[in-house]
Motif scaffolding. Structure first.
Motif, PDB file in Angstrom:
ATOM      1  N   ILE A 128       1.576 -79.805  22.719  1.00 55.13           N
ATOM      2  CA  ILE A 128       1.374 -78.410  22.302  1.00 55.13           C
ATOM      3  C   ILE A 128       0.688 -78.415  20.948  1.00 55.13           C
ATOM      4  CG2 ILE A 128       3.691 -78.235  21.271  1.00 55.13           C
ATOM      5  CD1 ILE A 128       3.703 -75.282  22.276  1.00 55.13           C
ATOM      6  N   TRP A 129      -0.172 -77.424  20.727  1.00 54.82           N
ATOM      7  CA  TRP A 129      -0.860 -77.303  19.450  1.00 54.82           C
ATOM      8  C   TRP A 129       0.175 -76.964  18.373  1.00 54.82           C
ATOM      9  CZ3 TRP A 129      -1.144 -73.324  15.981  1.00 54.82           C
ATOM     10  CH2 TRP A 129      -2.123 -73.426  14.992  1.00 54.82           C
ATOM     11  N   GLY A 130       0.183 -77.727  17.274  1.00 57.05           N
ATOM     12  CA  GLY A 130       1.090 -77.445  16.163  1.00 57.05           C
ATOM     13  C   GLY A 130       1.194 -78.656  15.254  1.00 57.05           C
ATOM     14  N   PRO A 131       1.466 -78.426  13.965  1.00 53.08           N
ATOM     15  CA  PRO A 131       1.395 -79.511  12.980  1.00 53.08           C
ATOM     16  C   PRO A 131       2.711 -80.268  12.804  1.00 53.08           C
ATOM     17  CG  PRO A 131       1.766 -77.454  11.854  1.00 53.08           C
ATOM     18  CD  PRO A 131       1.778 -77.141  13.328  1.00 53.08           C
ATOM     19  N   ALA A 132       3.161 -80.976  13.830  1.00 50.75           N
ATOM     20  CA  ALA A 132       4.462 -81.654  13.737  1.00 50.75           C
ATOM     21  C   ALA A 132       4.314 -83.035  13.099  1.00 50.75           C
ATOM     22  CB  ALA A 132       5.047 -81.803  15.141  1.00 50.75           C
ATOM     23  N   TYR A 133       5.257 -83.364  12.251  1.00 52.46           N
ATOM     24  CA  TYR A 133       5.357 -84.716  11.658  1.00 52.46           C
ATOM     25  C   TYR A 133       4.022 -85.177  11.071  1.00 52.46           C
ATOM     26  CZ  TYR A 133       9.156 -84.442  15.101  1.00 52.46           C
ATOM     27  OH  TYR A 133      10.211 -84.032  15.877  1.00 52.46           O
ATOM     28  N   VAL A 134       3.413 -84.333  10.252  1.00 49.84           N
ATOM     29  CA  VAL A 134       2.118 -84.689   9.672  1.00 49.84           C
ATOM     30  C   VAL A 134       1.965 -84.011   8.325  1.00 49.84           C
ATOM     31  CG1 VAL A 134       0.720 -82.779  10.628  1.00 49.84           C
ATOM     32  CG2 VAL A 134      -0.333 -85.034  10.273  1.00 49.84           C
ATOM     33  N   ASP A 135       1.160 -84.614   7.448  1.00 43.58           N
ATOM     34  CA  ASP A 135       0.913 -84.007   6.149  1.00 43.58           C
ATOM     35  C   ASP A 135      -0.510 -84.333   5.688  1.00 43.58           C
ATOM     36  OD1 ASP A 135       1.468 -82.515   3.931  1.00 43.58           O
ATOM     37  OD2 ASP A 135       2.584 -84.086   2.883  1.00 43.58           O
ATOM     38  N   TRP A 148      -8.102 -78.157   9.658  1.00 45.16           N
ATOM     39  CA  TRP A 148      -8.302 -78.958  10.869  1.00 45.16           C
ATOM     40  C   TRP A 148      -7.610 -78.297  12.074  1.00 45.16           C
ATOM     41  CZ3 TRP A 148      -6.477 -83.950   7.930  1.00 45.16           C
ATOM     42  CH2 TRP A 148      -7.530 -84.452   7.167  1.00 45.16           C
ATOM     43  N   GLY A 149      -6.402 -77.795  11.815  1.00 45.16           N
ATOM     44  CA  GLY A 149      -5.642 -77.187  12.912  1.00 45.16           C
ATOM     45  C   GLY A 149      -6.297 -75.914  13.422  1.00 45.16           C
ATOM     46  N   ASP A 150      -6.828 -75.098  12.500  1.00 44.72           N
ATOM     47  CA  ASP A 150      -7.480 -73.849  12.919  1.00 44.72           C
ATOM     48  C   ASP A 150      -8.683 -74.143  13.806  1.00 44.72           C
ATOM     49  OD1 ASP A 150      -5.702 -72.195  11.740  1.00 44.72           O
ATOM     50  OD2 ASP A 150      -6.962 -71.642  10.020  1.00 44.72           O
ATOM     51  N   GLU A 151      -9.439 -75.193  13.455  1.00 49.64           N
ATOM     52  CA  GLU A 151     -10.602 -75.533  14.292  1.00 49.64           C
ATOM     53  C   GLU A 151     -10.126 -75.932  15.691  1.00 49.64           C
ATOM     54  OE1 GLU A 151     -13.573 -78.035  12.507  1.00 49.64           O
ATOM     55  OE2 GLU A 151     -14.559 -78.388  14.431  1.00 49.64           O
ATOM     56  N   GLY A 152      -9.047 -76.718  15.735  1.00 53.86           N
ATOM     57  CA  GLY A 152      -8.500 -77.116  17.036  1.00 53.86           C
ATOM     58  C   GLY A 152      -8.032 -75.914  17.835  1.00 53.86           C
ATOM     59  N   LEU A 153      -7.379 -74.972  17.157  1.00 49.71           N
ATOM     60  CA  LEU A 153      -6.866 -73.792  17.859  1.00 49.71           C
ATOM     61  C   LEU A 153      -8.010 -73.006  18.506  1.00 49.71           C
ATOM     62  CD1 LEU A 153      -4.507 -71.979  18.626  1.00 49.71           C
ATOM     63  CD2 LEU A 153      -4.734 -70.831  16.418  1.00 49.71           C
ATOM     64  N   ARG A 154      -9.098 -72.840  17.750  1.00 51.36           N
ATOM     65  CA  ARG A 154     -10.264 -72.108  18.298  1.00 51.36           C
ATOM     66  C   ARG A 154     -10.804 -72.830  19.534  1.00 51.36           C
ATOM     67  NH1 ARG A 154     -11.864 -71.640  13.096  1.00 51.36           N
ATOM     68  NH2 ARG A 154     -13.403 -73.325  13.242  1.00 51.36           N
ATOM     69  N   ILE A 155     -10.932 -74.151  19.422  1.00 50.17           N
ATOM     70  CA  ILE A 155     -11.559 -74.889  20.526  1.00 50.17           C
ATOM     71  C   ILE A 155     -10.627 -74.949  21.732  1.00 50.17           C
ATOM     72  CG2 ILE A 155     -12.395 -77.187  21.209  1.00 50.17           C
ATOM     73  CD1 ILE A 155     -13.666 -77.287  18.380  1.00 50.17           C
ATOM     74  N   PHE A 156      -9.332 -75.220  21.507  1.00 44.27           N
ATOM     75  CA  PHE A 156      -8.413 -75.285  22.658  1.00 44.27           C
ATOM     76  C   PHE A 156      -8.291 -73.906  23.322  1.00 44.27           C
ATOM     77  CE2 PHE A 156      -6.672 -79.176  20.491  1.00 44.27           C
ATOM     78  CZ  PHE A 156      -7.063 -80.057  21.487  1.00 44.27           C
ATOM     79  N   THR A 157      -8.343 -72.839  22.527  1.00 42.35           N
ATOM     80  CA  THR A 157      -8.277 -71.497  23.117  1.00 42.35           C
ATOM     81  C   THR A 157      -9.474 -71.281  24.046  1.00 42.35           C
ATOM     82  OG1 THR A 157      -7.109 -70.702  21.157  1.00 42.35           O
ATOM     83  CG2 THR A 157      -8.080 -69.017  22.559  1.00 42.35           C
ATOM     84  N   ASP A 158     -10.650 -71.709  23.608  1.00 47.43           N
ATOM     85  CA  ASP A 158     -11.843 -71.604  24.475  1.00 47.43           C
ATOM     86  C   ASP A 158     -11.694 -72.488  25.717  1.00 47.43           C
ATOM     87  OD1 ASP A 158     -13.032 -69.862  22.796  1.00 47.43           O
ATOM     88  OD2 ASP A 158     -14.467 -71.290  21.931  1.00 47.43           O
ATOM     89  N   LEU A 159     -11.161 -73.706  25.520  1.00 45.50           N
ATOM     90  CA  LEU A 159     -11.069 -74.647  26.644  1.00 45.50           C
ATOM     91  C   LEU A 159     -10.093 -74.179  27.719  1.00 45.50           C
ATOM     92  CD1 LEU A 159     -11.169 -78.173  24.936  1.00 45.50           C
ATOM     93  CD2 LEU A 159     -12.940 -77.037  26.283  1.00 45.50           C
ATOM     94  N   ALA A 160      -9.182 -73.282  27.330  1.00 42.59           N
ATOM     95  CA  ALA A 160      -8.236 -72.764  28.330  1.00 42.59           C
ATOM     96  C   ALA A 160      -8.988 -72.037  29.443  1.00 42.59           C
ATOM     97  CB  ALA A 160      -7.211 -71.855  27.671  1.00 42.59           C
ATOM     98  N   GLY A 161     -10.224 -71.625  29.162  1.00 42.08           N
ATOM     99  CA  GLY A 161     -11.032 -70.967  30.186  1.00 42.08           C
ATOM    100  C   GLY A 161     -11.801 -71.955  31.060  1.00 42.08           C
ATOM    101  N   ASP A 162     -11.671 -73.260  30.766  1.00 42.35           N
ATOM    102  CA  ASP A 162     -12.406 -74.284  31.527  1.00 42.35           C
ATOM    103  C   ASP A 162     -11.425 -74.968  32.482  1.00 42.35           C
ATOM    104  OD1 ASP A 162     -13.496 -76.762  32.324  1.00 42.35           O
ATOM    105  OD2 ASP A 162     -14.767 -76.849  30.547  1.00 42.35           O
ATOM    106  N   GLY A 196      -1.867 -85.382  16.394  1.00 42.86           N
ATOM    107  CA  GLY A 196      -3.205 -85.940  16.592  1.00 42.86           C
ATOM    108  C   GLY A 196      -4.076 -85.112  17.516  1.00 42.86           C
ATOM    109  N   ILE A 197      -3.463 -84.456  18.492  1.00 45.12           N
ATOM    110  CA  ILE A 197      -4.254 -83.622  19.400  1.00 45.12           C
ATOM    111  C   ILE A 197      -4.652 -82.337  18.663  1.00 45.12           C
ATOM    112  CG2 ILE A 197      -4.187 -82.335  21.593  1.00 45.12           C
ATOM    113  CD1 ILE A 197      -1.866 -85.141  21.469  1.00 45.12           C
ATOM    114  N   THR A 198      -3.674 -81.734  17.994  1.00 45.03           N
ATOM    115  CA  THR A 198      -3.883 -80.507  17.219  1.00 45.03           C
ATOM    116  C   THR A 198      -5.048 -80.650  16.237  1.00 45.03           C
ATOM    117  OG1 THR A 198      -1.505 -80.164  17.358  1.00 45.03           O
ATOM    118  CG2 THR A 198      -2.670 -78.936  15.634  1.00 45.03           C
ATOM    119  N   LEU A 199      -5.114 -81.814  15.573  1.00 46.92           N
ATOM    120  CA  LEU A 199      -6.073 -81.994  14.478  1.00 46.92           C
ATOM    121  C   LEU A 199      -7.375 -82.654  14.920  1.00 46.92           C
ATOM    122  CD1 LEU A 199      -3.548 -83.272  11.743  1.00 46.92           C
ATOM    123  CD2 LEU A 199      -4.203 -80.925  12.264  1.00 46.92           C
ATOM    124  N   SER A 200      -7.472 -83.032  16.225  1.00 51.07           N
ATOM    125  CA  SER A 200      -8.560 -83.910  16.653  1.00 51.07           C
ATOM    126  C   SER A 200      -9.959 -83.321  16.406  1.00 51.07           C
ATOM    127  CB  SER A 200      -8.394 -84.268  18.133  1.00 51.07           C
ATOM    128  OG  SER A 200      -8.254 -83.094  18.923  1.00 51.07           O
TER     129      SER A 200
END
Ligand SMILES: Cc1cc2nc3c(=O)[nH]c(=O)nc-3n(C[C@H](O)[C@H](O)[C@H](O)COP(=O)(O)OP(=O)(O)OC[C@H]3O[C@@H](n4cnc5c(N)ncnc54)[C@H](O)[C@@H]3O)c2cc1C
Length: 311
Positions: free
Chosen positions: A47-54, A61-75, A289-293
């Motif tokens: 799941i998208w979210g900043p767990a165990y990371v600093d 980085w997370g906001d960019e991932g959120l935008r892209i994963f939100t778009d990918l949900a349509g693919d 790592g997925i959230t920030l990729s």
């Protein structure tokens, strides 16, 4: 032909960096000891979210991932779903989730005995499907992926003028970074008895409850056991995971178990994303790592351009 950039690692960090670099015009080769489906990235929930990371750049980085994963949900082929769910705590807490637009969970949203929580929508990523989608997108750029284990990052500079280190926990041996440590995670995969919302426990305890629906499968977690690098499935841990999740959604107690996953979060005091000569490090993303990729891959491209200009 020699590539412009050699990326070490074919987990989510290596594949996403490879895609971003290739789409920016670099000739890319990825060299990896394990192929994508055998990496820690494949074991994640996710799941998208900043767990165990600093790191100070985690929000960007997370906001960019959120935008892209939100778009990918349509693919349809990407394995990404936008789901609604709850992040909840057994004790009262004012800590808000990181996602915008969360609302306080009402009593009807919380299992019996839970104190507080938040309701929001977030991308949930089916990692084996997503990694195959990433690999296809990478290959469509003309980039190659070869199996191989580097013993020194500098050796990669014989193959390409720039090396990107996306080796996750493998960076410990490659760089001598003793601040990088494993945190073991384990997940039980069950036939989904009809759970449509995600549920994630907010806690600092090493064992916690989370449920991530993936269509007809449901992932049950989990744990984060510092320093434990045992690769086998721990059946007692699996039992405790099912018990904890059944306390949240009783219907999962008798769900058919389809499989188990084990992975090792690359935990570090902060993510390492920086240039060291012609080597770019991109590792230590902990439980995010997925959230920030995507955000990290964007910064990798900027550093690769800087190295190219210096030459
Ligand atoms: C149970 C669990 C649940 C998780 N849930 C989430 C979540 O919900 N959301 C989230 O964002 N994150 C989550 N994570 C964290 C996430 O999985 C990691 O942060 C991420 O997968 C790290 O990816 P990576 O590509 O950097 O490393 P990895 O996936 O470990 O890939 C490393 C790659 O480098 C290669 N390699 C290593 N050493 C060498 C070498 N010497 N030479 C060549 N290749 C080498 C490996 O073979 C592999 O290909 C979870 C992790 C676990 C274990």
């Amino acid at each position: 032909m020699k590539p412009d950039v050699l990326v070490a690692g074919a987990g989510v960090s290596g594949l996403t960096s490879g895609i971003r670099l290739a789409e920016a015009g670099f000739q890319v080769r990825i060299v990896a000891a394990e192929m994508p489906l055998d990496t820690t990235s494949a074991a994640a929930g996710a799941i998208w979210g900043p767990a165990y990371v600093d790191h100070p750049e985690v929000p960007r980085w997370g906001d960019e991932g959120l935008r892209i994963f939100t778009d990918l949900a349509g693919d349809a082929g990407a394995g990404v779903r936008m789901l609604t769910g709850v992040e909840a705590s057994r004790v009262p807490t004012s800590a808000a989730p990181w996602v915008h637009g969360a609302t306080a969970a009402g009593p009807g949203d919380l299992p019996d005995g839970w104190a507080s929580g938040w309701r929001f929508r977030a991308p949930v990523i089916d990692m084996p499907v997503y990694l195959q989608w990433l690999l296809k997108r990478y290959e469509a750029t003309g980039g190659e992926l070869i199996r191989g284990r580097l013993t020194r990052l500098e050796d990669g500079l014989a193959d390409a003028p720039v090396v990107v280190n996306c080796t996750g926990l493998g960076a410990r041996a490659l760089t001598g970074d003793d601040t990088l440590a494993a945190s073991r995670g384990q997940i039980v995969v069950v036939a989904n008895p009809g759970v449509e919302e995600f549920f994630v426990e907010m806690t600092d305890d090493p064992e916690l409850a989370y449920l991530l629906p993936q269509g007809d499968r449901l992932l049950l977690g989990g744990c984060t056991i510092a320093g434990d690098e045992s690769p086998g499935i721990d059946p007692l841990m699996a039992r405790r995971i099912i018990d904890r999740c059944a306390a949240v959604r009783p219907e999962v107690r008798d769900a058919e178990v389809l499989g188990h996953r084990v992975g090792f979060r690359p935990i570090r005091p902060t993510v390492r994303l920086e240039r060291d000569g012609s080597i770019i490090h991109n590792y230590g993303h902990g439980g995010a790592g997925i959230t920030l990729s995507w955000g990290c891959a964007t910064d990798v491209v900027a550093l690769a351009r800087e190295i190219a200009q210096d030459r």
